[in-house]
Design a protein around this motif. Structure first.
Motif, short mmCIF file in Angstrom:
data_model
loop_
_atom_site.label_atom_id
_atom_site.label_comp_id
_atom_site.label_asym_id
_atom_site.label_seq_id
_atom_site.Cartn_x
_atom_site.Cartn_y
_atom_site.Cartn_z
N VAL A 113 0.86 -1.18 0.00
CA VAL A 113 0.00 0.00 0.00
C VAL A 113 0.89 1.23 0.00
CG1 VAL A 113 -1.73 1.30 1.30
CG2 VAL A 113 -1.84 -1.21 1.22
N PHE A 114 0.70 2.09 -1.00
CA PHE A 114 1.48 3.33 -1.08
C PHE A 114 0.56 4.53 -0.97
CE2 PHE A 114 4.66 0.49 -2.73
CZ PHE A 114 5.86 1.07 -2.32
N GLU A 115 0.79 5.30 0.06
CA GLU A 115 0.12 6.58 0.25
C GLU A 115 1.20 7.64 0.44
OE1 GLU A 115 -2.98 7.36 0.03
OE2 GLU A 115 -4.11 5.50 0.28
N GLY A 116 0.83 8.90 0.37
CA GLY A 116 1.81 9.95 0.59
C GLY A 116 1.34 11.28 0.07
N SER A 117 2.11 12.31 0.35
CA SER A 117 1.79 13.65 -0.12
C SER A 117 1.87 13.70 -1.65
CB SER A 117 2.76 14.67 0.48
OG SER A 117 2.82 14.56 1.88
N ASP A 118 1.13 14.61 -2.25
CA ASP A 118 1.25 14.81 -3.69
C ASP A 118 2.70 15.14 -4.03
OD1 ASP A 118 -1.49 14.45 -4.06
OD2 ASP A 118 -1.92 16.58 -3.72
N ALA A 119 3.22 14.51 -5.10
CA ALA A 119 4.59 14.71 -5.59
C ALA A 119 5.64 14.11 -4.66
CB ALA A 119 4.89 16.19 -5.81
N LEU A 170 0.75 -10.84 3.24
CA LEU A 170 1.60 -9.89 3.95
C LEU A 170 1.23 -8.49 3.48
CD1 LEU A 170 4.01 -9.15 5.75
CD2 LEU A 170 5.50 -9.56 3.78
N VAL A 171 0.75 -7.67 4.40
CA VAL A 171 0.34 -6.30 4.10
C VAL A 171 1.43 -5.35 4.58
CG1 VAL A 171 -1.42 -4.52 4.40
CG2 VAL A 171 -2.09 -6.95 4.36
N ILE A 172 2.00 -4.57 3.66
CA ILE A 172 3.04 -3.59 4.00
C ILE A 172 2.57 -2.23 3.51
CG2 ILE A 172 5.46 -2.95 3.78
CD1 ILE A 172 6.12 -5.83 3.13
N LYS A 173 2.52 -1.26 4.44
CA LYS A 173 1.94 0.05 4.12
C LYS A 173 3.00 1.15 4.27
CE LYS A 173 -1.05 -0.40 7.43
NZ LYS A 173 -2.20 -0.44 8.35
N PHE A 174 3.12 1.96 3.22
CA PHE A 174 4.10 3.05 3.21
C PHE A 174 3.41 4.40 3.11
CE2 PHE A 174 6.44 -0.53 1.26
CZ PHE A 174 7.55 -0.58 2.09
N TRP A 175 3.90 5.34 3.89
CA TRP A 175 3.55 6.75 3.70
C TRP A 175 4.84 7.47 3.31
CZ3 TRP A 175 -0.76 9.65 3.29
CH2 TRP A 175 -0.59 11.03 3.20
N LEU A 176 4.88 8.01 2.08
CA LEU A 176 6.03 8.76 1.61
C LEU A 176 5.80 10.23 1.95
CD1 LEU A 176 6.87 7.13 -1.84
CD2 LEU A 176 7.48 6.42 0.47
N ALA A 177 6.70 10.77 2.76
CA ALA A 177 6.50 12.11 3.32
C ALA A 177 7.53 13.10 2.78
CB ALA A 177 6.59 12.06 4.84
N ILE A 178 7.07 14.28 2.46
CA ILE A 178 7.94 15.40 2.12
C ILE A 178 7.45 16.64 2.86
CG2 ILE A 178 8.66 14.56 -0.16
CD1 ILE A 178 6.48 16.28 -1.41
N THR A 179 8.30 17.62 2.95
CA THR A 179 7.89 18.86 3.61
C THR A 179 7.07 19.71 2.65
OG1 THR A 179 9.91 20.00 2.89
CG2 THR A 179 9.98 18.85 5.02
N GLU A 180 6.38 20.67 3.21
CA GLU A 180 5.57 21.58 2.40
C GLU A 180 6.45 22.37 1.43
OE1 GLU A 180 1.78 24.61 3.19
OE2 GLU A 180 3.08 23.98 4.85
N GLU A 181 7.63 22.73 1.85
CA GLU A 181 8.54 23.49 0.99
C GLU A 181 9.05 22.65 -0.18
OE1 GLU A 181 7.99 25.07 4.84
OE2 GLU A 181 8.89 23.13 4.31
#
Length: 483
Positions: free
Chosen positions: A287-293, A388-399
């Motif tokens: 599962v891939f979630e995260g901020s736009d871009a 096997l469920v593996i979940k990722f949140w890809l995070a970046i800063t607002e800047e």
């Protein structure tokens, strides 16, 4: 019930049921599920034939389930029932429903009371989810009383009907055990939204009329229900106090040379793991979630590059279609879970309800709060069946996001990725941060934890994701070796 009374009442009910059936279709309400259980000789199949003679058969779905076979034995127990839910506006008759297998095994002493109670609790959560999503459930137990309880029909009777033998060659004593187990089942699973209703079936005329009245009453209540009626807020899911996104270390970097070396190493390792014979007893859901871009697409590509496309599916999750919007929210994700020996990747996922739908106001607060437990149940069932469920949140800063947006505007090959909606979402950055913090707090479980990765440096995020997938899959296969 005498024939004259039956004829008069049946004509009245036919007309009323047809009117309600067509109105249900016009309003796209429902669906209405009718679970028919009970004694094998109480006329379950005959009852359904009655309604096929009374109603518009184009709007009827009958599902008859025997014990799981083939792929069904290796998938989550409720998977085959999710996949066969009828569309909105239709009626579904279920023989051998999700109750049959645990009830039969409990009746025969094949599972303990604790196991049976756990199965019933799982069913209650399943039915609660369905009713919250607008599905009506009618649960009928057709029972016989008196000396004819276990009497088998004659050969002539079998020539005229098609009977589904749910219980097999049970004796009278066996049916006593079924009766006792059924009473326990009713006690554990009769809820306000989906109670069990016992119907005396010694007289087929009475049985058919009584069931018709129950179905008509359900349809009329369904049509009269105010779907916009507000619901009380759920207070069991308080806001997260741990600000995981704000506390994440965004400084991690990886040089080009290190990136190339580590990428090749972990890709080769993943390739070996999914080719291992023991992987055929398992499956993998990423599962891939995260901020736009944030780089979800690039990270997913580095994973798919080393996988056999014959056993791989990548599903991008967008807003539900008009048809999907009328169905239970998790249905489209149940349809996409991996079979044993396969890998499925969700680019955006079932977490949309507690993220974008929450922040943008696409669903009431009651529903997105209730979704936390529904999602946890979904992933728990996957885990228990070997996924096997593996979940990722890809995070970046607002800047960093702003910098990438501006770069996309100038790129002829990436300009299509940037939309007006992306710019609008930036205005709600604090709301999305809180939603993510809450999501991690309430859905990071022992069997399906969240992995938050800094994607300020895309090379770092790609290698870390591959590394985590390999390590977790290796542990799962090693545990499978000991079983």
């Amino acid at each position: 019930m005498d024939k004259k009374t039956y004829k008069q009442r049946s004509e009245e009910l036919k007309e009323a049921l047809l009117d309600a059936q067509f109105e249900l279709k016009r309003q796209q309400g429902g669906p209405v599920l009718i679970l028919i259980s009970g004694n094998d000789f109480a006329g379950k199949a005959e009852l359904i034939y009655t309604f096929y003679g009374w109603l518009d058969t184009r709007r009827l779905n009958t599902r008859a389930f025997n014990l799981p076979a083939g792929i069904e034995k290796r998938m989550p127990r409720l998977w085959r029932y999710w996949r066969t839910l009828p569309p909105s506006g239709e009626l579904g008759f279920y023989l051998g429903s999700w109750y049959h297998q645990p009830l039969m095994r409990f009746s025969r002493g094949q599972i303990s009371e604790a196991h049976f109670q756990s199965a019933m609790e799982e069913i209650v959560r399943f039915e609660t989810l369905l009713t919250r999503e607008g599905v009506s459930i009618v649960k009928l137990w057709l029972h016989l009383t008196g000396p004819d309880t276990s009497k088998k029909p004659s050969a002539d009777t079998f020539k005229q009907t098609v009977a589904m033998r749910e219980w097999g060659d049970f004796s009278a004593a066996d049916y006593d055990q079924v009766r006792d187990a059924a009473q326990r089942m009713e006690h554990l699973t009769s809820t306000e939204a989906a109670p069990w209703i016992r119907v005396q079936s010694s007289d087929e005329n009475y049985r058919d009329i009584r069931v018709a009245e129950i179905i008509l009453d359900t349809l009329q209540q369904r049509l009269e229900a105010d779907t916009q009626e507000s619901q009380p807020p759920v207070s069991d899911w308080p806001g997260a106090t741990h600000r995981v996104l704000q506390e994440l270390d965004y400084s991690a970097r990886l040089s080009k040379d290190d990136y190339k070396e580590q990428l090749e190493t972990w890709q080769a390792r993943l390739r070996e793991l999914v080719r291992h014979p023991r992987f055929n007893r398992h499956s993998l859901l990423l599962v891939f979630e995260g901020s736009d871009a944030a780089g979800k697409g690039g990270t997913i590509r580095r994973i798919t590059q080393c996988l056999d496309p014959r056993h791989l599916r990548v599903h991008g999750t967008a807003a539900p279609t008009a048809e999907e919007a009328t169905q239970p929210y998790l249905l489209r994700f149940w349809k996409r879970i991996p079979a044993p020996g396969n890998v499925v990747i969700f680019d955006r996922s079932h977490y949309g309800r507690v993220l974008v739908e929450r922040v943008e106001g696409f669903c009431p607060a009651t529903r997105w709060q209730q979704a936390y437990q529904e999602i946890n149940d979904f992933e728990q069932q996957l885990h228990q069946s070997g996924t096997l469920v593996i979940k990722f949140w890809l995070a970046i800063t607002e800047e960093e996001q702003l910098r990438r947006f501006k770069a996309r505007e100038k790129s002829s090959v990436k300009r299509y990725k940037l939309t007006d909606e992306d710019w609008r979402n930036r205005e709600k950055w604090p709301a999305y941060e809180q939603a993510v913090n809450d999501m991690v707090a309430h859905t990071s479980t022992r069997h399906a934890p969240w992995y938050l990765l800094s994607s300020e440096d895309k090379r770092h995020a790609r290698v870390e994701a591959l590394k985590i997938v390999c390590e977790q899959l290796e542990q799962r296969l090693e545990r499978g070796k000991k079983q």
